[in-house]
Write an enzyme that holds these catalytic residues in place. Sequence first.
Site, PDB file in Angstrom:
ATOM      1  N   GLU A 185       0.825  -1.207   0.000  1.00  0.00           N
ATOM      2  CA  GLU A 185       0.000   0.000   0.000  1.00  0.00           C
ATOM      3  C   GLU A 185       0.863   1.263   0.000  1.00  0.00           C
ATOM      4  O   GLU A 185       0.705   2.157   0.835  1.00  0.00           O
ATOM      5  CB  GLU A 185      -0.966  -0.028   1.193  1.00  0.00           C
ATOM      6  CG  GLU A 185      -1.856  -1.257   1.186  1.00  0.00           C
ATOM      7  CD  GLU A 185      -2.797  -1.370   2.376  1.00  0.00           C
ATOM      8  OE1 GLU A 185      -3.725  -2.180   2.314  1.00  0.00           O
ATOM      9  OE2 GLU A 185      -2.604  -0.614   3.362  1.00  0.00           O
ATOM     10  N   GLU A 287      -4.876  -9.302  -0.795  1.00  0.00           N
ATOM     11  CA  GLU A 287      -5.218  -9.102   0.615  1.00  0.00           C
ATOM     12  C   GLU A 287      -6.669  -8.682   0.742  1.00  0.00           C
ATOM     13  O   GLU A 287      -7.096  -7.684   0.166  1.00  0.00           O
ATOM     14  CB  GLU A 287      -4.305  -8.048   1.248  1.00  0.00           C
ATOM     15  CG  GLU A 287      -4.531  -7.866   2.741  1.00  0.00           C
ATOM     16  CD  GLU A 287      -3.570  -6.856   3.345  1.00  0.00           C
ATOM     17  OE1 GLU A 287      -2.362  -6.918   3.015  1.00  0.00           O
ATOM     18  OE2 GLU A 287      -4.018  -6.000   4.124  1.00  0.00           O
TER      19      GLU A 287
END
Length: 467
Positions: A185, A287
């Site tokens: 991220e 994820e």
Amino acid sequence: MDMSDERVIDPQGAYTWDGWGTCLSWWANTELGTRDDLAAALFGLDTVEVGTAGLPGLGLNIVRYNLGACTWAPGSAMVESPAIVRRKQIETFSDGAAWNWSADIHQRTMLTKARDAGADIFEMFSVSPPWWMTVNGNPSGAEQGTQDNLEFQYQEEFARFIAAVARRARDAWGIRFASVEPFNEPSLNAWHARQNQEGCHFTLGAQEAVIEYLRRALDEHGLGDVLIAASDECHYTDAADTWQKLTESTRRLIDRVNVHAYERDEDCRSRTRLRKTVGETPVWQSEYSEGEPDGMAMALSIGRDLRHLRPRAWVCWQPVEALDWGLLDGVYDDQTPNPAGGAKGTLKGRVGGVNTKYHVLAHYTRHIRPTSRILDSGHTNTVAAHDAKTHRLTLVTANNGPQQTITYDLRNLTESTTAAHTWVTDTDTSGTRRYTREPDTQVHAGMLTVTHARNTITTLELNDIQP
């Protein structure tokens, strides 16, 4: 009221499935990483006793290993966020002065247990560079979330560090990482020195530099067959934006786009945009997690991903976690951080219960196996797959509304009259079925009609289908 619908199962445009997986941090960073029963339940296919519960093995075949960022050597200058707890700190293999290959014992133990239970695809990902490579010595992030926390001078060394661990895993652990992911991220502005987990912001230029160095380092370590995945963005929108902004030369070094599923995207526009943006580049949904224990939100997200994003894999973030975020309820001794610094906890943990979404996920993972082909089902809420090795057709339908009768048109694959084996999970708390085998449903001349009760997940499995 009974709703009616028809769904045509079409093999045109089918794509190959790599499998289902999970990440090892943070749960396997605790003593849970040493448990054979959890390895068997998550990565095997047999029925397993976990505590007092008999669970169907999920058969996850993909394992994502979190490369750590923390050391606690005497005199260490590592800075700890006042909001972090111990299990969210992953021990790294170097403090900048020496290597310590005995580090991170719990995650490494679960790696080998997962392999022995049946997992066969391994990926290593980094959430933060080792603390000593960071600007402020804090693996939770820079002082401001918009700032990169990897020191410019360590960009190449960070890439070499990743390659060195991948080589060590191959040669000493018996684990071949098929891919490595250097970011987690990276475009978020949430990774800062007071964050409750590890993280690191990377500008686009820093990502490009690390990817180039990483490809070179992997090749120099004799790991030319190890793929690079990037950029593991939090949202589909971020992933599309990052890909569009990367230079063409950087894109050529990226073998797969990883993306997280934290953008709900109910109309699937962001998923569709990302799929179109990356073209033929493979994608993993790397994820997924939320705090809804019944599993319906997860099932709907799987359906949206497989129809509109067309990933080759789907990965659960935390299979054992507290507050209904896990498939299993995790109970840990480090729930309260230490505002004065110095993370609390001793890496103890236990399984407190089973959430319904464990059984929901079993519908997908046990019946849609690696190398299957994902077919067009005509609807987001039905996932269809065909396994050429076993000649098995699988349909998994999530019904998140009132009772519904669906006719599945299978005539593009078969016109036979046969039986469909059936499993059902009730996601309502009033229901009692948990991956329960139900009576077979008959197929007549390639047409299969099934009445789905409200708020259920249903698997239909047909054998001897050879289109």
